[in-house]
Scaffold this motif. Structure first.
Motif, mmCIF file in Angstrom:
data_model
loop_
_atom_site.group_PDB
_atom_site.id
_atom_site.type_symbol
_atom_site.label_atom_id
_atom_site.label_comp_id
_atom_site.label_asym_id
_atom_site.label_seq_id
_atom_site.Cartn_x
_atom_site.Cartn_y
_atom_site.Cartn_z
ATOM 1 N N GLY A 71 3.384 46.803 -16.757
ATOM 2 C CA GLY A 71 2.895 45.830 -17.588
ATOM 3 C C GLY A 71 3.985 44.654 -18.233
ATOM 4 O O GLY A 71 3.525 43.504 -18.179
ATOM 5 N N ALA A 72 5.094 45.270 -18.314
ATOM 6 C CA ALA A 72 6.292 44.271 -18.640
ATOM 7 C C ALA A 72 6.282 43.180 -17.396
ATOM 8 O O ALA A 72 6.638 42.010 -17.841
ATOM 9 N N LEU A 73 6.343 43.674 -16.140
ATOM 10 C CA LEU A 73 6.520 42.733 -15.194
ATOM 11 C C LEU A 73 5.487 41.714 -15.172
ATOM 12 O O LEU A 73 5.680 40.482 -14.917
ATOM 13 N N LYS A 74 4.272 42.212 -15.312
ATOM 14 C CA LYS A 74 3.151 41.355 -15.226
ATOM 15 C C LYS A 74 3.194 40.191 -16.448
ATOM 16 O O LYS A 74 3.116 38.903 -16.226
ATOM 17 N N VAL A 75 3.598 40.866 -17.761
ATOM 18 C CA VAL A 75 3.758 39.719 -18.603
ATOM 19 C C VAL A 75 4.828 38.694 -18.318
ATOM 20 O O VAL A 75 4.664 37.514 -18.659
ATOM 21 N N GLY A 76 5.999 39.380 -18.058
ATOM 22 C CA GLY A 76 7.174 38.447 -17.683
ATOM 23 C C GLY A 76 6.819 37.474 -16.579
ATOM 24 O O GLY A 76 7.069 36.359 -16.642
ATOM 25 N N ALA A 77 5.982 37.924 -15.545
ATOM 26 C CA ALA A 77 5.512 37.196 -14.468
ATOM 27 C C ALA A 77 4.426 36.040 -15.156
ATOM 28 O O ALA A 77 4.772 34.736 -14.479
ATOM 29 N N GLU A 78 3.682 36.287 -15.648
ATOM 30 C CA GLU A 78 2.605 35.143 -16.472
ATOM 31 C C GLU A 78 3.532 34.292 -17.217
ATOM 32 O O GLU A 78 3.224 33.201 -17.380
ATOM 33 N N PHE A 79 4.595 34.816 -18.101
ATOM 34 C CA PHE A 79 5.284 33.753 -18.723
ATOM 35 C C PHE A 79 6.269 32.859 -17.756
ATOM 36 O O PHE A 79 6.206 31.613 -18.084
ATOM 37 N N ILE A 80 6.739 33.373 -16.644
ATOM 38 C CA ILE A 80 7.383 32.528 -15.669
ATOM 39 C C ILE A 80 6.385 31.563 -15.118
ATOM 40 O O ILE A 80 6.771 30.144 -15.000
ATOM 41 N N HIS A 81 5.137 32.037 -14.850
ATOM 42 C CA HIS A 81 4.258 31.152 -14.251
ATOM 43 C C HIS A 81 3.957 30.015 -14.938
ATOM 44 O O HIS A 81 3.860 28.563 -15.078
ATOM 45 N N GLN A 82 3.599 30.396 -16.622
ATOM 46 C CA GLN A 82 3.193 29.355 -17.257
ATOM 47 C C GLN A 82 4.564 28.163 -17.763
ATOM 48 O O GLN A 82 4.376 27.091 -17.997
#
Ligand code: LMR
Length: 398
Positions: free
Chosen positions: A105-116
């Motif tokens: 979950g941490a990786l996913k939220v972090g990845a979404e943050f980077i994408h945005q």
């Protein structure tokens, strides 16, 4: 209507667990998934967790929605473990930390943050890495590449190649790093190598994303966080995803955290706000049970001490299994070098077996490991180690 939807081939790690459970072989051994089993082959419930759960069970307090960022005590626990007690960056309010649904979950939220917020950034993962790293970042529309990491011929890290590769990357590219207990190889960098890697990251203005899922299983809680703390001391904008699945043996509770270390408190407020927004738009807020356990165990002095003892007990048993496996294999195949088994850290050993040899272990002996040759050493115990070693000798014989 749904005929055009692709079949899912299944996950190489979780799917193997299902296969193992369905295998009727009475001698079967599960060395696939990264789960710690104790000396009797059982997944432990840590004593510190039992005490925390007792306290939770006795409480008649209602179970409200948690804040989007999770319990404050859970977030504080992540910060103290990762950055150290009274870490300067935390005291200066420069660290945005949220509780997450496990390390994934941490990786996913972090990845979404980077994408945005860093849409030009590419993400580079070690070759090889945990398969889900690639799926998570690619699933957030981030271009994923690999950096040189493991040399299977010498069973060591391709350190010079890794460092040279990092110096070819663009500003704000993300490099996904394993601070300890590399998954799947078990082969870690030394502290001196981390110093060099972090200097290159700083020079080329890359973003280090440190994924730490095995803190406490390498050397100790503090040494395992060396790379994270050094990066913070150097003033790097570090992302850290952490998991309590293994070191609290709380796999199914899905407890982890995401921290982003910022240059200033104002930036940390902005980042924290956006992480909250992402959580709200993906799953609204985290579940509470695991968060309460983390909060109680980590923030109660006595339970925290007890927990450290229990983690080190797991670590030491894995190390003893490495030694035992190595000595049986060396005795039976003296022409081969098995030093790598004790040079690797954490739950995993990259054995160098071919996919065919791994398949033979499974079909002929009921021994399950990942087809890339990753063995979960934490699945070995006194009752199965000779069986596993002899089977390995059998498939390694030419
Ligand atoms: C593993 O690598 O086996 C663990 O992290 C479990 C998982 O989710 O893959």
């Amino acid at each position: 209507m749904f005929e055009r939807i692709d079949y899912y081939a299944g996950d190489p790690i979780l799917g193997l667990m299902d296969k193992f459970l369905a295998d009727p072989n009475p001698n079967k051994v599960n060395l696939g998934i990264g789960i710690y089993y104790d000396a009797s082959g059982k997944m432990p419930v840590l004593d510190c967790v039992k005490i925390a759960e007792q306290r939770i069970a006795e409480s008649t307090a209602p179970r409200p929605y948690l804040p989007m960022a999770g319990l404050p005590g859970h977030r504080q626990a992540c910060q103290e473990l990762l950055f150290g007690k009274n870490a300067q960056a935390v005291q200066e309010n420069r660290v945005a930390t949220i509780a997450t649904i496990g390390g994934s979950g941490a990786l996913k939220v972090g990845a979404e943050f980077i994408h945005q917020w860093f849409p030009q950034s590419k993400c580079y993962v070690s070759d090889p890495t945990w398969g889900n790293h690639i799926a998570i970042f690619a699933g957030s529309d981030i271009e994923v590449g690999t950096y040189p990491y493991y040399d299977s011929a010498s069973n060591s890290v391709k350190f010079d190649e890794m460092v040279s590769f990092f110096s070819t990357l663009n500003r704000n590219d993300v490099v996904l790093l394993h601070p300890c207990c590399h998954n799947p190889t078990g082969m870690d960098l030394t502290q001196a190598q981390w110093d060099t890697v972090l200097e290159v990251i700083q020079k080329h203005e890359l973003i280090p994303f440190m994924d730490i899922a095995y803190q406490g299983f390498g050397e100790d809680i503090d040494s395992d966080a060396y790379a994270i703390r050094k990066a913070v001391d150097m003033g790097l904008p570090v992302f850290v995803s952490n998991s309590f699945s293994k070191n609290l043996s709380l796999y199914g509770e899905r407890v982890g955290g995401l921290s982003i270390v910022c240059p200033t408190p104002d930036e940390a407020v902005r980042v924290f706000g956006q992480l909250n927004f992402l959580v709200r738009s993906i799953y609204s807020s985290p579940p509470s049970h695991g968060g309460y356990v983390v909060d109680i165990v980590m923030n109660d002095e006595a339970l925290h001490q007890q927990w450290m003892g229990e983690v080190y007990g797991m670590r030491d048993r894995i190390k003893a299994m490495r030694l035992a496996l190595k000595s049986v294999l060396e005795a039976k195949l003296p022409e081969r070098n098995f030093d790598y088994i004790t040079r690797q850290n954490g739950m995993f050993s990259f054995t160098g077996l071919t996919p065919e040899q791994v398949a033979r272990l499974q079909s002929e002996f009921g021994i399950y490991m990942i087809s890339n040759s990753r063995m979960c050493v934490a699945g070995l115990n006194a009752s199965n180690i000779d069986y596993v070693a002899n089977a390995m000798v059998e498939v390694l014989k030419v």
